[in-house]
Each structure stands twice: as structure tokens, then as C-alpha cells.
Motif scaffolding. Sequence first.
Motif, short mmCIF file in Angstrom:
data_model
loop_
_atom_site.label_atom_id
_atom_site.label_comp_id
_atom_site.label_asym_id
_atom_site.label_seq_id
_atom_site.Cartn_x
_atom_site.Cartn_y
_atom_site.Cartn_z
N ASP A 56 0.76 -1.36 -0.02
CA ASP A 56 -0.01 -0.16 -0.12
C ASP A 56 1.01 1.20 -0.06
O ASP A 56 0.23 2.46 -0.02
N ASP A 64 5.22 0.34 -4.82
CA ASP A 64 5.19 -0.32 -5.94
C ASP A 64 6.71 -0.64 -6.19
O ASP A 64 7.68 -0.24 -5.62
N ARG A 121 4.31 5.45 -3.43
CA ARG A 121 2.62 5.78 -3.65
C ARG A 121 2.34 6.64 -2.73
O ARG A 121 1.08 7.13 -3.02
N ARG A 122 3.23 7.64 -2.03
CA ARG A 122 2.89 8.84 -1.27
C ARG A 122 4.09 9.74 -1.16
O ARG A 122 5.20 9.08 -1.22
#
Length: 193
Positions: A55, A58, A177-178
Amino acid sequence: MPETTRETDRPQAAARTVDLAFRPATVADVPALVELVESAYRGDASRTGWTTEADLLDGQRTDAEGVTAAVTNPDGVVLVAEPDGELVACCQLERRGRHAYFGMFSVSPGHQGGGLGRAVLAEAERFAEEEWGAVELEMTVIEQRADLIAWYERRGFRRTGVYSPFPYGDERFGIPRRPDLRFEKLVKDLTRQ
């Protein structure tokens, strides 16, 4: 994260630590180690365990070059755990004076939740203290991994409030992803055991 994925709630994944053997990894183990680390942290396969970073990131967690460097480091060792001869867990230790760095800690998702990780950590602590005379084990954990940090705290690590940046732009460590990822240093005093 749903409560049912916590490490302590997975009795079906009970590790058989009775027949657990530890040994230093060799270059021949590199492909299996890369596969193990990737399965524990990235992609859909990692979601069957509780240590997934899928989460947050990647891409890859490690590669053959990085694992080979850890395995062949003259100031380090990669320990592998094999219940019944099957490589299912590993960790990296690096001697840094009176301290030892602990990293690359991975347990196959199908073997998580039954004590295997605790056994690997205990062996890493024993090795660092008895073989190298280390007085402290140190590591870094992604700050956003509150469940993982809590697991380490229950095993005697303490948060230091010392942070280092995530290597944004270096896809060898994954594709974030952030935008707010960073590492926190955790330490454990080995002389208090």
C-alpha cells in the motif's frame, strides 16, 4: 489494516521452530533470497502476510546486486532460517563497531504469524552479541509502518526520533505511492537481556 491481518492473529501460520536451523547465506542463495524478500513486502503475494508494504510502495524491494553485496560483505552476514531445510526467512546483520545493523528481515508470507520472525530476531540478537560483541542492534523502519514498529517495540526496540529520507527517485528501493515516506531509526540495547 484490518485486525485479522496482525501477526498475532494468524495461528494457522504457526511456525515449526522446533526443527529450525540457521546458517549464513551464500551467493548460491541469492535468487531465493530476492524472491523471499519480494514476497514478504511487495506485490499481491505479500498481502497474504502482515508485513506487506504494497500500500506504500510499488516496484522492487531489493535486487540480486544488493543481496549479493549483503551476502559477500566482510563486515556482515545474511542469516537464513530453514525449518526442515526450506529457506523461509532471513535477516542481514552488519557490524558497525559496537553496534550491529539489522535489516533485510523477511519471513515468507505463508510462514508469518507463528513465531518464526521472533525466532529469527532472537538469533540475530544472539549472533550480534556473542559473535561480534555488539551492545546494540539498530535498524530503520518506514515511519508509516505503525504495526511493524509496534511489533519491534514489543520486542524491546525503542524509537529514537531520528529520521532519514526515503530515497525518492531511486527505483532500486521501490516506487513510492505517497510523498511523505521516511525512515525512523529504532535501537535495542543487547546488554539488558
